[in-house]
Design a protein around this motif. Sequence first.
Motif, PDB file in Angstrom:
ATOM      1  N   ARG A  68     -40.378 -37.677  20.127  1.00 33.17           N
ATOM      2  CA  ARG A  68     -38.918 -37.850  20.028  1.00 33.17           C
ATOM      3  C   ARG A  68     -38.427 -37.508  18.627  1.00 33.17           C
ATOM      4  O   ARG A  68     -37.371 -36.883  18.467  1.00 33.17           O
ATOM      5  N   ALA A  69     -39.162 -37.931  17.619  1.00 32.29           N
ATOM      6  CA  ALA A  69     -38.757 -37.643  16.244  1.00 32.29           C
ATOM      7  C   ALA A  69     -38.828 -36.153  15.952  1.00 32.29           C
ATOM      8  O   ALA A  69     -37.934 -35.602  15.299  1.00 32.29           O
ATOM      9  N   ALA A  70     -39.858 -35.484  16.439  1.00 35.97           N
ATOM     10  CA  ALA A  70     -39.982 -34.041  16.216  1.00 35.97           C
ATOM     11  C   ALA A  70     -38.796 -33.307  16.825  1.00 35.97           C
ATOM     12  O   ALA A  70     -38.229 -32.393  16.199  1.00 35.97           O
ATOM     13  N   ASP A  71     -38.402 -33.700  18.025  1.00 37.46           N
ATOM     14  CA  ASP A  71     -37.228 -33.079  18.656  1.00 37.46           C
ATOM     15  C   ASP A  71     -35.965 -33.360  17.849  1.00 37.46           C
ATOM     16  O   ASP A  71     -35.122 -32.485  17.674  1.00 37.46           O
ATOM     17  N   ALA A  72     -35.831 -34.575  17.364  1.00 44.39           N
ATOM     18  CA  ALA A  72     -34.612 -34.979  16.651  1.00 44.39           C
ATOM     19  C   ALA A  72     -34.458 -34.301  15.294  1.00 44.39           C
ATOM     20  O   ALA A  72     -33.334 -33.998  14.882  1.00 44.39           O
ATOM     21  N   VAL A  73     -35.555 -34.071  14.587  1.00 45.53           N
ATOM     22  CA  VAL A  73     -35.447 -33.516  13.230  1.00 45.53           C
ATOM     23  C   VAL A  73     -35.495 -31.994  13.202  1.00 45.53           C
ATOM     24  O   VAL A  73     -35.229 -31.389  12.157  1.00 45.53           O
ATOM     25  N   ALA A  74     -35.798 -31.376  14.333  1.00 45.05           N
ATOM     26  CA  ALA A  74     -35.906 -29.907  14.368  1.00 45.05           C
ATOM     27  C   ALA A  74     -34.621 -29.262  13.845  1.00 45.05           C
ATOM     28  O   ALA A  74     -33.523 -29.596  14.296  1.00 45.05           O
ATOM     29  N   GLY A  75     -34.771 -28.386  12.854  1.00 41.79           N
ATOM     30  CA  GLY A  75     -33.637 -27.661  12.288  1.00 41.79           C
ATOM     31  C   GLY A  75     -32.814 -28.456  11.294  1.00 41.79           C
ATOM     32  O   GLY A  75     -31.780 -27.980  10.826  1.00 41.79           O
ATOM     33  N   ARG A  76     -33.230 -29.644  10.953  1.00 41.33           N
ATOM     34  CA  ARG A  76     -32.476 -30.494  10.012  1.00 41.33           C
ATOM     35  C   ARG A  76     -33.227 -30.594   8.694  1.00 41.33           C
ATOM     36  O   ARG A  76     -34.427 -30.400   8.638  1.00 41.33           O
ATOM     37  N   ALA A  77     -32.488 -30.935   7.649  1.00 41.24           N
ATOM     38  CA  ALA A  77     -33.101 -31.091   6.329  1.00 41.24           C
ATOM     39  C   ALA A  77     -32.389 -32.210   5.582  1.00 41.24           C
ATOM     40  O   ALA A  77     -31.281 -32.616   5.939  1.00 41.24           O
ATOM     41  N   GLY A  78     -33.038 -32.695   4.528  1.00 40.46           N
ATOM     42  CA  GLY A  78     -32.427 -33.688   3.659  1.00 40.46           C
ATOM     43  C   GLY A  78     -32.022 -34.953   4.402  1.00 40.46           C
ATOM     44  O   GLY A  78     -32.737 -35.440   5.266  1.00 40.46           O
ATOM     45  N   ARG A  79     -30.836 -35.456   4.041  1.00 35.36           N
ATOM     46  CA  ARG A  79     -30.364 -36.706   4.627  1.00 35.36           C
ATOM     47  C   ARG A  79     -30.242 -36.589   6.140  1.00 35.36           C
ATOM     48  O   ARG A  79     -30.530 -37.547   6.871  1.00 35.36           O
ATOM     49  N   LEU A 123     -45.054 -34.843  10.106  1.00 39.35           N
ATOM     50  CA  LEU A 123     -43.626 -34.775  10.414  1.00 39.35           C
ATOM     51  C   LEU A 123     -42.814 -35.524   9.366  1.00 39.35           C
ATOM     52  O   LEU A 123     -41.800 -35.015   8.874  1.00 39.35           O
ATOM     53  N   LEU A 124     -43.262 -36.694   9.006  1.00 40.10           N
ATOM     54  CA  LEU A 124     -42.542 -37.475   7.995  1.00 40.10           C
ATOM     55  C   LEU A 124     -42.531 -36.750   6.655  1.00 40.10           C
ATOM     56  O   LEU A 124     -41.502 -36.690   5.983  1.00 40.10           O
ATOM     57  N   ARG A 125     -43.631 -36.132   6.287  1.00 39.98           N
ATOM     58  CA  ARG A 125     -43.660 -35.362   5.035  1.00 39.98           C
ATOM     59  C   ARG A 125     -42.723 -34.158   5.122  1.00 39.98           C
ATOM     60  O   ARG A 125     -42.062 -33.808   4.147  1.00 39.98           O
ATOM     61  N   SER A 126     -42.634 -33.540   6.293  1.00 43.11           N
ATOM     62  CA  SER A 126     -41.714 -32.401   6.430  1.00 43.11           C
ATOM     63  C   SER A 126     -40.254 -32.859   6.341  1.00 43.11           C
ATOM     64  O   SER A 126     -39.404 -32.126   5.836  1.00 43.11           O
ATOM     65  N   VAL A 127     -39.967 -34.056   6.815  1.00 39.06           N
ATOM     66  CA  VAL A 127     -38.622 -34.621   6.711  1.00 39.06           C
ATOM     67  C   VAL A 127     -38.234 -34.778   5.239  1.00 39.06           C
ATOM     68  O   VAL A 127     -37.074 -34.598   4.866  1.00 39.06           O
ATOM     69  N   LEU A 128     -39.205 -35.064   4.402  1.00 35.45           N
ATOM     70  CA  LEU A 128     -38.951 -35.291   2.977  1.00 35.45           C
ATOM     71  C   LEU A 128     -39.008 -34.007   2.144  1.00 35.45           C
ATOM     72  O   LEU A 128     -38.735 -34.041   0.949  1.00 35.45           O
ATOM     73  N   ARG A 129     -39.334 -32.885   2.765  1.00 34.76           N
ATOM     74  CA  ARG A 129     -39.535 -31.638   2.024  1.00 34.76           C
ATOM     75  C   ARG A 129     -38.323 -31.232   1.182  1.00 34.76           C
ATOM     76  O   ARG A 129     -38.459 -30.741   0.073  1.00 34.76           O
ATOM     77  N   ASP A 130     -37.130 -31.424   1.681  1.00 41.62           N
ATOM     78  CA  ASP A 130     -35.913 -31.022   0.977  1.00 41.62           C
ATOM     79  C   ASP A 130     -35.710 -31.782  -0.334  1.00 41.62           C
ATOM     80  O   ASP A 130     -34.934 -31.353  -1.177  1.00 41.62           O
ATOM     81  N   TYR A 131     -36.404 -32.878  -0.501  1.00 46.52           N
ATOM     82  CA  TYR A 131     -36.247 -33.681  -1.713  1.00 46.52           C
ATOM     83  C   TYR A 131     -37.112 -33.180  -2.865  1.00 46.52           C
ATOM     84  O   TYR A 131     -37.019 -33.692  -3.967  1.00 46.52           O
ATOM     85  N   ASP A 132     -37.960 -32.206  -2.604  1.00 45.84           N
ATOM     86  CA  ASP A 132     -38.756 -31.572  -3.653  1.00 45.84           C
ATOM     87  C   ASP A 132     -39.549 -32.598  -4.468  1.00 45.84           C
ATOM     88  O   ASP A 132     -39.488 -32.635  -5.690  1.00 45.84           O
ATOM     89  N   LEU A 133     -40.281 -33.432  -3.755  1.00 42.56           N
ATOM     90  CA  LEU A 133     -41.095 -34.461  -4.395  1.00 42.56           C
ATOM     91  C   LEU A 133     -42.522 -33.940  -4.554  1.00 42.56           C
ATOM     92  O   LEU A 133     -43.103 -33.412  -3.611  1.00 42.56           O
ATOM     93  N   GLY A 134     -43.070 -34.088  -5.709  1.00 43.34           N
ATOM     94  CA  GLY A 134     -44.485 -33.781  -5.906  1.00 43.34           C
ATOM     95  C   GLY A 134     -45.317 -35.017  -5.615  1.00 43.34           C
ATOM     96  O   GLY A 134     -44.791 -36.085  -5.329  1.00 43.34           O
ATOM     97  N   GLU A 135     -46.601 -34.872  -5.697  1.00 43.16           N
ATOM     98  CA  GLU A 135     -47.482 -36.028  -5.530  1.00 43.16           C
ATOM     99  C   GLU A 135     -47.638 -36.736  -6.865  1.00 43.16           C
ATOM    100  O   GLU A 135     -47.628 -36.090  -7.899  1.00 43.16           O
ATOM    101  N   PRO A 136     -47.714 -38.020  -6.929  1.00 45.57           N
ATOM    102  CA  PRO A 136     -47.823 -38.966  -5.821  1.00 45.57           C
ATOM    103  C   PRO A 136     -46.464 -39.421  -5.264  1.00 45.57           C
ATOM    104  O   PRO A 136     -46.424 -40.265  -4.379  1.00 45.57           O
ATOM    105  N   ASP A 137     -45.354 -38.862  -5.793  1.00 41.68           N
ATOM    106  CA  ASP A 137     -44.032 -39.329  -5.367  1.00 41.68           C
ATOM    107  C   ASP A 137     -43.795 -39.142  -3.867  1.00 41.68           C
ATOM    108  O   ASP A 137     -43.150 -39.977  -3.231  1.00 41.68           O
TER     109      ASP A 137
END
Length: 194
Positions: A68-79, A123-137
């Motif tokens: 369900r989450a994968a379907d919901a976040v498809a094509g979305r970024a950031g907030r 999936l959760l990491r891809s949701v956060l991709r737009d925030y440009d966080l490096g590790e360990p952030d």
Amino acid sequence: MPRAGLTRDRLVRAGADLADEVGLEAVTPSELARRFEVRTASLYSHLDGAADLRTGIALLALAEMTDRAADAVAGRAGRDAVTAFAEVYRDYARTHPGRYAATRTPLDPATAAASAGPRHARLLRSVLRDYDLGEPDETHAVRLLGSLLHGFVSLELGGGFDHSPPAPAATWDWLLDALDALLRRPDPTHQETP
């Protein structure tokens, strides 16, 4: 010989439905056997007991939430992506409280690796991709998001917000705005090493 019509998948799904109806703690092989009008021993051709049933429900719930989450976040970024992910999480917990409770079931490493868990984490990491966080952030952000969602949903399901304004929906929106703002700001504690 296994009873005709009984399969592991059918028993796990029935157990998940029962968990949503009466609570995960009330789901036992004997209660499931009563629902199918069979002897409890008939289930043991398909299940290894209560812990195995609970694990099956946890795996089912994790897969359902991830799909369900994968379907919901498809094509979305950031907030928008964070909000879509969070809304699926909250809606799933409210619609399927027993299944959601099962997602807290500890899994052994081999079972966890073969579950939807790794896909959920990616999936959760891809949701956060737009925030440009490096590790360990990024790992901190994954843990923050999981803690925030689970904490809010658990309190809401337990009636923790029933006695004072504002409405939980207003707090939910405020939390998602605050999370977005936090993830967008540079980390003041991060220092470059020479």
